[in-house]
Design a protein around this motif. Structure first.
Motif, PDB file in Angstrom:
ATOM      1  N   THR A   1      10.439  45.246 -24.503  1.00  0.00           N
ATOM      2  CA  THR A   1      10.535  46.642 -24.092  1.00  0.00           C
ATOM      3  C   THR A   1      11.994  47.080 -24.188  1.00  0.00           C
ATOM      4  O   THR A   1      12.890  46.269 -24.453  1.00  0.00           O
ATOM      5  N   ALA A   2      12.228  48.341 -23.944  1.00  0.00           N
ATOM      6  CA  ALA A   2      13.587  48.885 -24.017  1.00  0.00           C
ATOM      7  C   ALA A   2      14.302  48.842 -22.671  1.00  0.00           C
ATOM      8  O   ALA A   2      15.432  49.308 -22.556  1.00  0.00           O
ATOM      9  N   ASP A   3      13.649  48.275 -21.650  1.00  0.00           N
ATOM     10  CA  ASP A   3      14.216  48.256 -20.301  1.00  0.00           C
ATOM     11  C   ASP A   3      14.348  46.832 -19.790  1.00  0.00           C
ATOM     12  O   ASP A   3      13.622  45.922 -20.203  1.00  0.00           O
ATOM     13  N   ASN A   4      15.264  46.642 -18.861  1.00  0.00           N
ATOM     14  CA  ASN A   4      15.387  45.365 -18.172  1.00  0.00           C
ATOM     15  C   ASN A   4      14.143  45.133 -17.321  1.00  0.00           C
ATOM     16  O   ASN A   4      13.663  46.050 -16.646  1.00  0.00           O
ATOM     17  N   GLN A   5      13.613  43.889 -17.333  1.00  0.00           N
ATOM     18  CA  GLN A   5      12.383  43.601 -16.600  1.00  0.00           C
ATOM     19  C   GLN A   5      12.579  42.393 -15.689  1.00  0.00           C
ATOM     20  O   GLN A   5      13.137  41.381 -16.084  1.00  0.00           O
ATOM     21  N   LEU A   6      12.088  42.523 -14.451  1.00  0.00           N
ATOM     22  CA  LEU A   6      12.043  41.403 -13.509  1.00  0.00           C
ATOM     23  C   LEU A   6      10.591  40.936 -13.433  1.00  0.00           C
ATOM     24  O   LEU A   6       9.736  41.623 -12.888  1.00  0.00           O
ATOM     25  N   TYR A   7      10.333  39.755 -13.982  1.00  0.00           N
ATOM     26  CA  TYR A   7       8.968  39.258 -14.071  1.00  0.00           C
ATOM     27  C   TYR A   7       8.671  38.286 -12.936  1.00  0.00           C
ATOM     28  O   TYR A   7       9.424  37.320 -12.719  1.00  0.00           O
ATOM     29  N   ALA A   8       7.580  38.528 -12.235  1.00  0.00           N
ATOM     30  CA  ALA A   8       7.048  37.542 -11.292  1.00  0.00           C
ATOM     31  C   ALA A   8       6.065  36.657 -12.054  1.00  0.00           C
ATOM     32  O   ALA A   8       5.177  37.154 -12.744  1.00  0.00           O
ATOM     33  N   ILE A   9       6.229  35.349 -11.934  1.00  0.00           N
ATOM     34  CA  ILE A   9       5.394  34.404 -12.683  1.00  0.00           C
ATOM     35  C   ILE A   9       4.505  33.655 -11.700  1.00  0.00           C
ATOM     36  O   ILE A   9       4.993  33.051 -10.736  1.00  0.00           O
ATOM     37  N   LYS A  10       3.204  33.688 -11.960  1.00  0.00           N
ATOM     38  CA  LYS A  10       2.240  33.094 -11.036  1.00  0.00           C
ATOM     39  C   LYS A  10       1.142  32.386 -11.811  1.00  0.00           C
ATOM     40  O   LYS A  10       0.659  32.886 -12.829  1.00  0.00           O
ATOM     41  N   ALA A  11       0.744  31.210 -11.311  1.00  0.00           N
ATOM     42  CA  ALA A  11      -0.344  30.431 -11.932  1.00  0.00           C
ATOM     43  C   ALA A  11      -1.572  30.480 -11.030  1.00  0.00           C
ATOM     44  O   ALA A  11      -1.461  30.352  -9.804  1.00  0.00           O
ATOM     45  N   ASP A  12      -2.723  30.673 -11.638  1.00  0.00           N
ATOM     46  CA  ASP A  12      -3.987  30.701 -10.907  1.00  0.00           C
ATOM     47  C   ASP A  12      -4.696  29.358 -11.129  1.00  0.00           C
ATOM     48  O   ASP A  12      -5.540  29.219 -12.007  1.00  0.00           O
ATOM     49  N   ALA A  13      -4.311  28.353 -10.322  1.00  0.00           N
ATOM     50  CA  ALA A  13      -4.837  26.998 -10.489  1.00  0.00           C
ATOM     51  C   ALA A  13      -5.931  26.713  -9.473  1.00  0.00           C
ATOM     52  O   ALA A  13      -5.973  27.330  -8.400  1.00  0.00           O
ATOM     53  N   PRO A  14      -6.834  25.779  -9.778  1.00  0.00           N
ATOM     54  CA  PRO A  14      -7.871  25.400  -8.803  1.00  0.00           C
ATOM     55  C   PRO A  14      -7.243  24.825  -7.540  1.00  0.00           C
ATOM     56  O   PRO A  14      -6.096  24.362  -7.543  1.00  0.00           O
ATOM     57  N   ARG A  15      -8.008  24.834  -6.479  1.00  0.00           N
ATOM     58  CA  ARG A  15      -7.519  24.325  -5.192  1.00  0.00           C
ATOM     59  C   ARG A  15      -7.144  22.847  -5.309  1.00  0.00           C
ATOM     60  O   ARG A  15      -7.870  22.051  -5.906  1.00  0.00           O
ATOM     61  N   GLY A  16      -5.993  22.508  -4.756  1.00  0.00           N
ATOM     62  CA  GLY A  16      -5.525  21.131  -4.775  1.00  0.00           C
ATOM     63  C   GLY A  16      -4.593  20.812  -5.924  1.00  0.00           C
ATOM     64  O   GLY A  16      -3.941  19.767  -5.925  1.00  0.00           O
ATOM     65  N   TRP A  17      -4.520  21.701  -6.925  1.00  0.00           N
ATOM     66  CA  TRP A  17      -3.615  21.496  -8.055  1.00  0.00           C
ATOM     67  C   TRP A  17      -2.211  21.978  -7.688  1.00  0.00           C
ATOM     68  O   TRP A  17      -2.055  22.965  -6.973  1.00  0.00           O
ATOM     69  N   ASN A  18      -1.209  21.308  -8.213  1.00  0.00           N
ATOM     70  CA  ASN A  18       0.180  21.684  -7.948  1.00  0.00           C
ATOM     71  C   ASN A  18       0.827  22.177  -9.245  1.00  0.00           C
ATOM     72  O   ASN A  18       0.879  21.451 -10.233  1.00  0.00           O
ATOM     73  N   VAL A  19       1.313  23.420  -9.224  1.00  0.00           N
ATOM     74  CA  VAL A  19       1.932  24.029 -10.409  1.00  0.00           C
ATOM     75  C   VAL A  19       3.370  24.409 -10.071  1.00  0.00           C
ATOM     76  O   VAL A  19       3.618  25.130  -9.096  1.00  0.00           O
ATOM     77  N   THR A  20       4.310  23.917 -10.878  1.00  0.00           N
ATOM     78  CA  THR A  20       5.729  24.219 -10.698  1.00  0.00           C
ATOM     79  C   THR A  20       6.238  24.960 -11.931  1.00  0.00           C
ATOM     80  O   THR A  20       6.022  24.508 -13.055  1.00  0.00           O
ATOM     81  N   ILE A  21       6.920  26.082 -11.701  1.00  0.00           N
ATOM     82  CA  ILE A  21       7.448  26.907 -12.794  1.00  0.00           C
ATOM     83  C   ILE A  21       8.972  26.852 -12.762  1.00  0.00           C
ATOM     84  O   ILE A  21       9.583  27.090 -11.715  1.00  0.00           O
ATOM     85  N   LYS A  22       9.564  26.525 -13.923  1.00  0.00           N
ATOM     86  CA  LYS A  22      11.015  26.385 -13.992  1.00  0.00           C
ATOM     87  C   LYS A  22      11.596  27.232 -15.114  1.00  0.00           C
ATOM     88  O   LYS A  22      10.958  27.422 -16.147  1.00  0.00           O
ATOM     89  N   ALA A  23      12.802  27.718 -14.893  1.00  0.00           N
ATOM     90  CA  ALA A  23      13.589  28.416 -15.908  1.00  0.00           C
ATOM     91  C   ALA A  23      15.027  27.951 -15.759  1.00  0.00           C
ATOM     92  O   ALA A  23      15.548  27.902 -14.630  1.00  0.00           O
ATOM     93  N   SER A  24      15.657  27.577 -16.862  1.00  0.00           N
ATOM     94  CA  SER A  24      17.027  27.031 -16.840  1.00  0.00           C
ATOM     95  C   SER A  24      17.113  25.828 -15.900  1.00  0.00           C
ATOM     96  O   SER A  24      18.056  25.697 -15.118  1.00  0.00           O
ATOM     97  N   TYR A  25      16.074  24.975 -15.935  1.00  0.00           N
ATOM     98  CA  TYR A  25      15.988  23.723 -15.183  1.00  0.00           C
ATOM     99  C   TYR A  25      15.875  23.923 -13.676  1.00  0.00           C
ATOM    100  O   TYR A  25      16.014  22.965 -12.921  1.00  0.00           O
ATOM    101  N   LYS A  26      15.625  25.144 -13.238  1.00  0.00           N
ATOM    102  CA  LYS A  26      15.486  25.412 -11.810  1.00  0.00           C
ATOM    103  C   LYS A  26      14.100  25.981 -11.519  1.00  0.00           C
ATOM    104  O   LYS A  26      13.549  26.749 -12.304  1.00  0.00           O
TER     105      LYS A  26
END
Length: 381
Positions: free
Chosen positions: A166-191
């Motif tokens: 897009t032509a604008d700066n965007q702040l994205y929220a990132i979310k995973a819809d995983a089954p119950r009991g699953w562990n999902v970790t999201i990283k950017a720039s190793y953090k």
């Protein structure tokens, strides 16, 4: 007309002709060159041209340089030596380099666009840009490997790219819809992150680590991951195929692994085969290590299929040797498949038959009677 006036007029005419001829010669001696005059790019792309200004004349040529005919909404920048320029000088028989940066807008229709680079009034260079598709003006969330396979103890790491088209700066929220009991970790720039900020037409590498629960059943699991801002969003569908774990227990319904038997007799012992893994078990066979001259059989001889989390009963018939003497014996029983096996040790106590017990008592009594008789007969002498 006086002679002086005629002479002045002739002189001006000759001077004008010399200037015109010199200018024409100079004009035909300057060239602009770049090897890529027609290229194809997607919307939002930045094009960098390397252009040479070639002076084929015997004089220094100083000329203005500029870009004309740039399409509306496009941006360009002309530089030489790292500086923005509007005029350049080239030595006789030499060449100078220009760099032209052109930014193709995101919001654009598919088609062919052209513009020119001018070097004074001498020469021009026509450049053509083909925009390969209509501008999306949206968010792109992609991964080269959306599917992974492993057992329930494995950890799955996906590499994704999030692009702000897009032509604008965007702040994205990132979310995973995983089954119950699953562990999902999201990283950017190793953090580890929950959101990322991305400038227009820029992208960021996203790492998504997925860990299933230890008791997950074998199967295919779809895990959508969404990146959304206030005005735009995108989703990738990740797929994890769990092959399951193979595990099995062998015991008795009571948990007691001991019994007794009379030498030469047989006895039935009930065993319980439990599938404690997350994958179905097929073709469970039994193997046994027993004392010499003993015999152990199973009913059924084989378990064809045992679902994850289920158990089934197996009857073992133990035939003790007739020559077995009283004492404890160990029978080792194994249940196994090509993937997994488990063992149980059954302690068997052997007792002698009742007949031999009575024979032993009779022998003892006979011995005592013989002693008593001898004592009566010879004891008084």
């Amino acid at each position: 007309m006086s002679t002086r006036t005629k002479w002045l007029s002739l002189s001006l005419t000759l001077l004008f002709q010399l200037v015109f001829i010199g200018t024409y010669a100079a004009g035909t001696g300057v060239e602009l060159y770049t090897p890529y005059t027609r290229i194809s790019v997607p919307p939002g792309e930045t094009i960098n041209y390397n252009i040479e200004v070639i002076n084929n004349t015997s004089q220094i040529q100083t000329m203005p340089v500029k870009v004309i005919g740039m399409p509306r909404g496009w941006d360009s920048q002309l530089k030489s030596g790292g500086w923005k320029i509007s005029q350049i000088s080239v030595l006789p028989g030499k060449k100078e380099k220009l760099s032209l940066k052109v930014d193709v807008p995101l919001k654009i229709n598919k088609g062919s666009y052209h513009f020119k680079v001018l070097a004074g009034g001498y020469t021009s260079l026509l450049l053509n840009v083909v925009v390969s598709k209509r501008g999306t003006y949206q968010t792109e969330f992609t991964t080269d490997q959306p599917n992974m396979k492993g057992n329930s103890k494995a950890s799955f790491t996906f590499k994704a790219k999030l692009k702000n088209s897009t032509a604008d700066n965007q702040l994205y929220a990132i979310k995973a819809d995983a089954p119950r009991g699953w562990n999902v970790t999201i990283k950017a720039s190793y953090k580890e992150v929950a959101s990322v900020n991305i400038a227009p037409n820029e992208s960021k590498d996203i790492t998504i680590q997925i860990k299933p629960p230890s008791e997950v059943k074998a199967g295919t699991y779809r895990i959508p991951v969404t990146a959304s801002s206030g005005t735009t969003s995108a989703e990738i569908a990740l797929e994890v195929v769990i092959t399951g774990t193979f595990n099995m227990d062998l015991t008795t319904p009571t948990g007691l692994l001991s019994t007794d038997i009379t030498a030469g007799d047989q006895k039935q012992v009930e065993f319980l085969v439990q599938n404690t893994g997350s994958s179905d078990l097929k073709d469970i066979n039994f193997d046994v290590t027993q004392p010499t001259d003993w015999k152990v059989t199973f009913d059924p001889k084989k378990i064809i299929d045992l679902e994850a989390g289920h158990a089934t009963k197996v009857m073992a018939t133990i035939q003790a040797s007739k020559k077995a003497i009283a004492g404890d014996y160990v029978t080792k029983i194994e249940a196994k498949t090509p993937e997994v096996g488990t063992k149980a040790e059954l302690r068997v106590t052997v007792k002698t038959p009742m007949l031999w017990g009575w024979i032993g008592v009779f022998i003892i009594l006979l011995a005592l009677g013989s002693v008593f008789y001898l004592f009566r007969k010879y004891g008084r002498r």
